[in-house]
Scaffold this active site. Structure first.
Site, PDB file in Angstrom:
ATOM      1  N   PHE A  99      13.550   4.017  10.972  1.00  0.00           N
ATOM      2  CA  PHE A  99      12.131   3.370  10.578  1.00  0.00           C
ATOM      3  C   PHE A  99      11.656   5.029  10.435  1.00  0.00           C
ATOM      4  O   PHE A  99      10.935   5.708  11.424  1.00  0.00           O
ATOM      5  CB  PHE A  99      11.415   2.670  11.634  1.00  0.00           C
ATOM      6  CG  PHE A  99      10.190   1.921  11.069  1.00  0.00           C
ATOM      7  CD1 PHE A  99      10.367   1.023  10.153  1.00  0.00           C
ATOM      8  CD2 PHE A  99       9.183   2.540  11.234  1.00  0.00           C
ATOM      9  CE1 PHE A  99       9.271   0.440   9.596  1.00  0.00           C
ATOM     10  CE2 PHE A  99       7.895   1.809  10.799  1.00  0.00           C
ATOM     11  CZ  PHE A  99       7.937   0.887   9.954  1.00  0.00           C
ATOM     12  N   LYS A 122       0.811  -1.009  -0.135  1.00  0.00           N
ATOM     13  CA  LYS A 122      -0.070  -0.064   0.092  1.00  0.00           C
ATOM     14  C   LYS A 122       0.712   1.332   0.120  1.00  0.00           C
ATOM     15  O   LYS A 122       0.387   2.566  -0.377  1.00  0.00           O
ATOM     16  CB  LYS A 122      -1.091   0.039   1.165  1.00  0.00           C
ATOM     17  CG  LYS A 122      -1.809  -0.924   1.475  1.00  0.00           C
ATOM     18  CD  LYS A 122      -2.557  -0.833   2.567  1.00  0.00           C
ATOM     19  CE  LYS A 122      -3.426  -2.224   3.168  1.00  0.00           C
ATOM     20  NZ  LYS A 122      -3.754  -2.262   4.353  1.00  0.00           N
ATOM     21  N   GLU A 137       7.906   2.202  -6.112  1.00  0.00           N
ATOM     22  CA  GLU A 137       7.752   1.693  -4.425  1.00  0.00           C
ATOM     23  C   GLU A 137       8.036   2.885  -3.532  1.00  0.00           C
ATOM     24  O   GLU A 137       8.504   4.092  -3.944  1.00  0.00           O
ATOM     25  CB  GLU A 137       9.067   0.823  -4.788  1.00  0.00           C
ATOM     26  CG  GLU A 137       9.647   0.222  -3.425  1.00  0.00           C
ATOM     27  CD  GLU A 137       8.573  -0.718  -2.639  1.00  0.00           C
ATOM     28  OE1 GLU A 137       7.146  -0.332  -2.568  1.00  0.00           O
ATOM     29  OE2 GLU A 137       9.062  -1.860  -2.570  1.00  0.00           O
ATOM     30  N   ASP A 138       7.450   2.846  -2.409  1.00  0.00           N
ATOM     31  CA  ASP A 138       7.819   3.678  -1.503  1.00  0.00           C
ATOM     32  C   ASP A 138       9.044   3.771  -0.731  1.00  0.00           C
ATOM     33  O   ASP A 138       9.803   4.852  -0.816  1.00  0.00           O
ATOM     34  CB  ASP A 138       6.879   3.693  -0.275  1.00  0.00           C
ATOM     35  CG  ASP A 138       6.747   2.202   0.269  1.00  0.00           C
ATOM     36  OD1 ASP A 138       7.452   1.324  -0.275  1.00  0.00           O
ATOM     37  OD2 ASP A 138       6.065   2.151   1.280  1.00  0.00           O
ATOM     38  N   ASP A 154      14.713  -1.011   0.960  1.00  0.00           N
ATOM     39  CA  ASP A 154      15.294  -1.149   2.557  1.00  0.00           C
ATOM     40  C   ASP A 154      16.130  -2.408   2.224  1.00  0.00           C
ATOM     41  O   ASP A 154      17.265  -2.224   1.437  1.00  0.00           O
ATOM     42  CB  ASP A 154      14.092  -1.485   3.250  1.00  0.00           C
ATOM     43  CG  ASP A 154      14.607  -1.543   4.719  1.00  0.00           C
ATOM     44  OD1 ASP A 154      15.613  -1.139   5.044  1.00  0.00           O
ATOM     45  OD2 ASP A 154      13.922  -2.433   5.509  1.00  0.00           O
TER      46      ASP A 154
HETATM   47  P1  5GP Z   1      12.473  -4.504   1.484  1.00  0.00           P
HETATM   48  O1  5GP Z   1      12.173  -5.816   0.972  1.00  0.00           O
HETATM   49  O2  5GP Z   1      13.330  -3.582   0.630  1.00  0.00           O
HETATM   50  O3  5GP Z   1      13.101  -4.839   2.838  1.00  0.00           O
HETATM   51  O4  5GP Z   1      11.196  -3.894   2.145  1.00  0.00           O
HETATM   52  C1  5GP Z   1      10.507  -2.907   1.412  1.00  0.00           C
HETATM   53  C2  5GP Z   1       9.351  -2.665   2.068  1.00  0.00           C
HETATM   54  O5  5GP Z   1       9.393  -2.405   3.567  1.00  0.00           O
HETATM   55  C3  5GP Z   1       8.779  -1.275   1.855  1.00  0.00           C
HETATM   56  O6  5GP Z   1       7.954  -1.340   0.571  1.00  0.00           O
HETATM   57  C4  5GP Z   1       8.095  -0.951   3.170  1.00  0.00           C
HETATM   58  O7  5GP Z   1       6.617  -1.357   3.063  1.00  0.00           O
HETATM   59  C5  5GP Z   1       8.732  -1.642   4.236  1.00  0.00           C
HETATM   60  N1  5GP Z   1       9.823  -0.827   4.656  1.00  0.00           N
HETATM   61  C6  5GP Z   1      10.998  -0.631   4.950  1.00  0.00           C
HETATM   62  N2  5GP Z   1      11.735   0.379   5.416  1.00  0.00           N
HETATM   63  C7  5GP Z   1      10.339   0.948   6.117  1.00  0.00           C
HETATM   64  C8  5GP Z   1      10.683   2.223   7.017  1.00  0.00           C
HETATM   65  O8  5GP Z   1      11.553   2.566   7.390  1.00  0.00           O
HETATM   66  N3  5GP Z   1       9.292   2.496   7.241  1.00  0.00           N
HETATM   67  C9  5GP Z   1       8.123   1.865   6.865  1.00  0.00           C
HETATM   68  N4  5GP Z   1       7.080   2.435   7.102  1.00  0.00           N
HETATM   69  N5  5GP Z   1       8.005   0.788   6.005  1.00  0.00           N
HETATM   70  C10 5GP Z   1       9.419   0.271   5.658  1.00  0.00           C
END
Ligand code: 5GP
Length: 178
Positions: A151, A42, A98-99, A102
């Site tokens: 975060f 989302k 993508e938002d 990470d």
């Molecule tokens: P990844 O697979 O790259 O570790 O994670 C991506 C997803 O993790 C993002 O789309 C998001 O939903 C969540 N995420 C990663 N870091 C953060 C953060 O600092 N804050 C929030 N709210 N969500 C995060």
């Protein structure tokens, strides 16, 4: 909401200016390609809504939903598709919106998944990037801001489904999720 925020990283105005720039870059690079913007729900919804209105050329859009984090603040490493594409991407230029990037686990899974459907190209556009946290080898082609390892919430990003409507991007106080 604001009392739960440790520090604001970017204000609404700063993010708007950066999204204007990203929209101009994407228009320059994809303006004649009728790309498909693919939002990852989302978290993408605020960024996607802002970005596509700065893309000044024909395009289509679609959404997928993946679960990776549950309701916590650290990744489980498992990715599950909870909403699939509703359009054929064969031969299309797909821009994943993508938002935040990470560990990279979500996007590298998604990229492989989409590659199997033979698009013309796959491009990654993320609003925020936490390069220090990367666990797999993946980079964004377009990125709004690199941010420190913290975060963050707001601008569509949540903690336990809250704060998505917070207009700025802020670091959440640790005491909120401890
Ligand atoms: P990844 O697979 O790259 O570790 O994670 C991506 C997803 O993790 C993002 O789309 C998001 O939903 C969540 N995420 C990663 N870091 C953060 C953060 O600092 N804050 C929030 N709210 N969500 C995060």
């Amino acid at each position: 909401m604001r009392e739960d925020i440790e520090r604001i990283l970017f204000t609404e105005a700063e993010m708007k200016q950066r999204v204007d720039e990203l929209g101009a870059e994407l228009t320059r690079d994809f303006g004649d390609k009728n790309p498909m913007f693919l939002g990852v729900l989302k978290g993408c919804f605020v960024f996607m809504a802002d970005l596509i209105r700065r893309f000044d050329a024909p395009c289509t859009m679609d959404f997928m939903a993946v679960s990776s984090y549950g309701s916590g603040t650290s990744s489980t490493g498992a990715v599950k598709i909870t909403k699939d594409l509703s359009q054929d991407i064969h031969g299309r230029h797909v821009i994943i919106v993508e938002d935040i990037l990470d560990t990279g686990i979500t996007l590298s899974y998604l990229k492989k998944y989409l590659q199997n459907r033979a698009p013309a190209s796959i491009t990654i556009c993320t609003m925020f990037d936490k390069p220090e946290r990367r666990e797999v080898n993946i980079q964004a082609d377009y990125c709004g801001f690199s941010i420190p390892n913290a975060f963050v919430v707001g601008y569509g990003l949540d903690y336990d489904e809250k704060y998505r409507n917070f207009p700025d991007l802020g670091i959440l106080k640790e005491e909120v999720y401890r």
